[in-house]
Design an enzyme around this catalytic site. Structure first.
Site, PDB file in Angstrom:
ATOM      1  CE  LYS A   1      -1.494   2.716   2.812  1.00 43.81           C
ATOM      2  NZ  LYS A   1      -1.313   3.922   1.949  1.00 43.81           N
TER       3      LYS A   1
ATOM      4  CD  GLU B   1      13.970   0.762   7.997  1.00 44.89           C
ATOM      5  OE1 GLU B   1      14.526   1.812   8.384  1.00 44.89           O
ATOM      6  OE2 GLU B   1      14.562  -0.326   7.941  1.00 44.89           O
TER       7      GLU B   1
ATOM      8  CB  CYS C   1      13.715   9.130   7.227  1.00 46.74           C
ATOM      9  SG  CYS C   1      14.486   7.993   6.080  1.00 46.74           S
TER      10      CYS C   1
ATOM     11  CD  GLU D   1      11.094  13.025  10.242  1.00 48.04           C
ATOM     12  OE1 GLU D   1       9.956  12.744  10.666  1.00 48.04           O
ATOM     13  OE2 GLU D   1      11.772  12.251   9.567  1.00 48.04           O
TER      14      GLU D   1
HETATM   15  P1  NAP Z   1       2.938   8.681   7.413  1.00 51.57           P
HETATM   16  O1  NAP Z   1       1.903   9.712   7.517  1.00 51.57           O
HETATM   17  O2  NAP Z   1       3.266   7.889   8.625  1.00 51.57           O
HETATM   18  O3  NAP Z   1       2.466   7.704   6.226  1.00 51.57           O
HETATM   19  C1  NAP Z   1       3.228   6.624   5.815  1.00 51.57           C
HETATM   20  C2  NAP Z   1       2.331   5.563   5.231  1.00 51.57           C
HETATM   21  O4  NAP Z   1       1.405   5.141   6.230  1.00 51.57           O
HETATM   22  C3  NAP Z   1       1.495   6.037   4.051  1.00 51.57           C
HETATM   23  O5  NAP Z   1       1.326   4.991   3.140  1.00 51.57           O
HETATM   24  C4  NAP Z   1       0.170   6.364   4.713  1.00 51.57           C
HETATM   25  O6  NAP Z   1      -0.892   6.282   3.816  1.00 51.57           O
HETATM   26  C5  NAP Z   1       0.082   5.254   5.749  1.00 51.57           C
HETATM   27  N1  NAP Z   1      -0.815   5.575   6.843  1.00 51.57           N
HETATM   28  C6  NAP Z   1      -1.109   6.785   7.366  1.00 51.57           C
HETATM   29  N2  NAP Z   1      -1.989   6.642   8.380  1.00 51.57           N
HETATM   30  C7  NAP Z   1      -2.246   5.322   8.492  1.00 51.57           C
HETATM   31  C8  NAP Z   1      -3.078   4.553   9.353  1.00 51.57           C
HETATM   32  N3  NAP Z   1      -3.810   5.116  10.305  1.00 51.57           N
HETATM   33  N4  NAP Z   1      -3.119   3.216   9.175  1.00 51.57           N
HETATM   34  C9  NAP Z   1      -2.386   2.642   8.221  1.00 51.57           C
HETATM   35  N5  NAP Z   1      -1.561   3.315   7.379  1.00 51.57           N
HETATM   36  C10 NAP Z   1      -1.505   4.644   7.520  1.00 51.57           C
HETATM   37  O7  NAP Z   1       4.309   9.255   6.907  1.00 51.57           O
HETATM   38  P2  NAP Z   1       4.557  10.196   5.661  1.00 51.57           P
HETATM   39  O8  NAP Z   1       4.192  11.567   6.040  1.00 51.57           O
HETATM   40  O9  NAP Z   1       3.940   9.609   4.450  1.00 51.57           O
HETATM   41  O10 NAP Z   1       6.130  10.035   5.490  1.00 51.57           O
HETATM   42  C11 NAP Z   1       7.050  10.787   6.160  1.00 51.57           C
HETATM   43  C12 NAP Z   1       7.599  10.037   7.364  1.00 51.57           C
HETATM   44  O11 NAP Z   1       8.212   8.822   6.934  1.00 51.57           O
HETATM   45  C13 NAP Z   1       8.689  10.815   8.050  1.00 51.57           C
HETATM   46  O12 NAP Z   1       8.538  10.735   9.444  1.00 51.57           O
HETATM   47  C14 NAP Z   1       9.961  10.108   7.606  1.00 51.57           C
HETATM   48  O13 NAP Z   1      11.045  10.263   8.480  1.00 51.57           O
HETATM   49  C15 NAP Z   1       9.489   8.701   7.532  1.00 51.57           C
HETATM   50  N6  NAP Z   1      10.388   7.906   6.680  1.00 51.57           N
HETATM   51  C16 NAP Z   1      11.218   7.006   7.275  1.00 51.57           C
HETATM   52  C17 NAP Z   1      12.111   6.271   6.509  1.00 51.57           C
HETATM   53  C18 NAP Z   1      13.039   5.275   7.143  1.00 51.57           C
HETATM   54  O14 NAP Z   1      13.579   4.445   6.412  1.00 51.57           O
HETATM   55  N7  NAP Z   1      13.278   5.292   8.443  1.00 51.57           N
HETATM   56  C19 NAP Z   1      12.155   6.469   5.129  1.00 51.57           C
HETATM   57  C20 NAP Z   1      11.308   7.406   4.552  1.00 51.57           C
HETATM   58  C21 NAP Z   1      10.421   8.118   5.348  1.00 51.57           C
HETATM   59  P3  NAP Z   1      -1.746   7.538   3.339  1.00 51.57           P
HETATM   60  O15 NAP Z   1      -0.943   8.750   3.632  1.00 51.57           O
HETATM   61  O16 NAP Z   1      -1.994   7.291   1.945  1.00 51.57           O
HETATM   62  O17 NAP Z   1      -2.977   7.477   4.160  1.00 51.57           O
END
Ligand code: NAP
Length: 501
Positions: free
Chosen positions: A186, A262, A296, A393
């Site tokens: 997803k 991650e 990240c 962040e």
């Molecule tokens: P996010 O809001 O946590 O979303 C990540 C994924 O989770 C998306 O596919 C999102 O889908 C899904 N999601 C959101 N709410 C959910 C829920 N209640 N239940 C199930 N899935 C859910 O993060 P983001 O804003 O997209 O990405 C940025 C974050 O990712 C930052 O904190 C960054 O540091 C982190 N990141 C970490 C790494 C690593 O390797 N450590 C790498 C890249 C990014 P939808 O948004 O489509 O709903």
């Protein structure tokens, strides 16, 4: 009126915008769709199928049905599929980069860099697929043989973020294919096109039906829980923010699912007085500005020895201030828009908070008016410890500079965060480098370099940045279980006296 060129429209048209389930492309239940937006204009690029909970369960069912046969698939053939997908990705680099830039906003050069990185996971795991092994040993009392074998975990749920729309997927799909696991993927709703294009490539490369299933949804919180609570699922692997990671861990605990996380970061970038400042500035540009700061691994705070802090901040401001901010498709664009208005507002609030608390803006510190979600590259000097961006962040093109007195102070400042993904260290003193690296509470360190990402290395964090590793030799272990077989084979009587009293 649409601002897309015919070339842009062609790469969008080439993507199948349906759900990919059991080897078939199909519409969502009730036929719903969601819009994908170009963050540099705020305009809709296209509509893609919007999955409902029933679609997500159909995807899991397909993954479950394909699992047993896929686990028996010859490892060499699993590797060949990955290798072939790697070749196709490289052949289509230009189209895939344009597609990624359109949906995510980053400059074309950044998209190309991501696609190269993303494809490397397929190449690396195509080579690892044939190296999954076990062990055979004699028990200490000589009466048994101990056989261990590695087997695929089973159907996996993969959830990825919008900031690296392809690489965050291949980092999971590569090792899962090599290990013999089936998947429900997803991607984030803001950037589904790169993942749908990747699914088409894997299909073309010969991945059997049902091994990879892709569902895009406008409501993750509705479609994900039914999959997590279904006994057919064996593993959850998530890349995204720490708060959502915590929620998913809680859901996964009901069924004690295997989990990899991650999560977010707050990377410190340490520069000691013995470092080459020009090298440090070059490294800082990569660590801060790659992916418009939306990584990240992005350097979130620069801790610089007091004697060189101003020199570093001024040189960094000069370079960041001269970057070309433009739609990512424009010739020479170096900084694209942020993903959406929420993200831009968050960046803007963090900068305003630091300025209110006494920081000085050397460059930037403002939104750019007009279409899209652009924010000017920003360097803040003399940032006080109380500024919120020291702990949160930023996820944008903002570089706050703090100064430190001693090595101990630098290490303490670096570790003063709930996160522990990556840190960067610049010094020319080897003993200091090793002392500092050993003292940092992180999963990865860039030593005199501003980037750590490498398909051949284990990527991952500690503390609230999560656990599990993606890439390297370690990455495939996340998709394997170890089975141990105790074999009864009593020792024969010793034929000679070994002389032990
Ligand atoms: P996010 O809001 O946590 O979303 C990540 C994924 O989770 C998306 O596919 C999102 O889908 C899904 N999601 C959101 N709410 C959910 C829920 N209640 N239940 C199930 N899935 C859910 O993060 P983001 O804003 O997209 O990405 C940025 C974050 O990712 C930052 O904190 C960054 O540091 C982190 N990141 C970490 C790494 C690593 O390797 N450590 C790498 C890249 C990014 P939808 O948004 O489509 O709903």
């Amino acid at each position: 009126m649409s601002t897309q060129t015919s070339e842009e429209q062609r790469v969008i048209d080439d993507v199948n915008k349906q759900l990919f389930i059991g080897g078939e492309w199909r519409d969502a239940t009730e036929g719903g769709t969601l819009a994908v937006e170009d963050p540099s204009t705020g305009e809709s690029l296209c509509e893609v199928a919007d999955a409902q909970p029933d679609d997500a369960l159909a995807a899991l069912e397909a993954a479950g049905e394909a699992q047993a046969d896929w686990a028996k698939y010859p490892p060499r053939q699993r590797g060949e599929i990955l290798r072939s997908a790697f070749e196709i990705i490289m052949d289509r680099m230009d189209d895939l980069a344009l597609l990624m830039t359109l949906e995510m906003g980053k400059p074309i050069a950044d998209s190309q860099a991501e696609i190269t990185y993303a494809s490397e996971f397929f190449r690396w795991y195509s080579e690892q697929a044939v190296r999954i092994d076990g062990s055979y040993s004699v028990s200490p009392d000589g009466n048994q043989r101990i056989l261990t074998m590695k087997q695929p975990v089973g159907p996996c749920l993969m959830i990825t973020p919008w900031n690296f729309p392809m690489a965050m997927g291949t980092r999971k799909i590569g090792p899962a294919v090599a290990a013999g696991c089936t998947m429900v993927m997803k991607p984030a709703k803001q950037t589904p096109l790169s993942m749908l294009a990747l699914a088409q490539i894997l299909e073309e490369a010969g991945l059997p039906a049902g091994v990879l299933n892709v569902v895009v949804s406008s409501s993750s919180s509705d479609v994900i829980p039914p999959i997590i609570s279904d006994p057919r699922l064996r593993k959850l692997t998530f890349t995204g923010s720490t708060p959502i990671g915590r929620q998913l861990m809680e859901q996964a605990s009901e069924r004690l699912l295997r989990v990899s996380m991650e999560l977010g970061g707050n990377a410190p970038f340490l520069i000691f007085e013995d470092a080459d400042i020009d090298d440090a500035v070059a490294g800082a540009m990569v660590a801060k500005m790659r992916n418009v700061g939306e990584a990240c691994t992005a350097a979130n705070r620069f801790h610089v020895a007091g004697s060189v802090a101003d020199e570093f901040a001024e040189k960094l401001a000069e370079q960041m201030g001269s970057m070309k901010v433009a739609r990512g498709t424009e010739e020479g664009a170096e900084v694209g828009p942020l993903i959406d208005e929420d993200q831009r507002s968050k960046v803007s609030e963090l900068v305003d908070d630091a300025l209110d608390k006494g920081a000085t803006a050397l460059v930037g510190a403002e939104k750019i008016d007009g279409h899209g979600y652009f924010y000017r590259p920003t360097v803040l000097n003399d940032v006080p410890k109380e500024a919120d961006l020291r702990y949160e962040e930023i996820f944008g093109p903002v570089a706050p500079v703090f100064s430190f007195g001693s090595e101990e102070e630098a290490i303490a400042a670096a570790n003063d965060t709930e996160y522990g993904l990556v840190a960067y260290v610049y010094t020319s003193n080897l003993s200091r480098a090793l002392r500092v690296v050993e003292g940092l509470e992180v999963g990865m360190v860039g030593l005199n370099q501003g980037m750590v990402s490498n398909a051949a290395a284990p990527f991952g964090g500690v503390k609230q940045s999560g656990f599990g590793r993606e890439g390297g030799y370690e990455g495939i272990e996340e998709y394997l279980e170890t089975k141990y077989v105790a074999i009864n084979l009593p020792a024969e009587a010793p034929r000679f006296d070994v002389g032990i009293q």
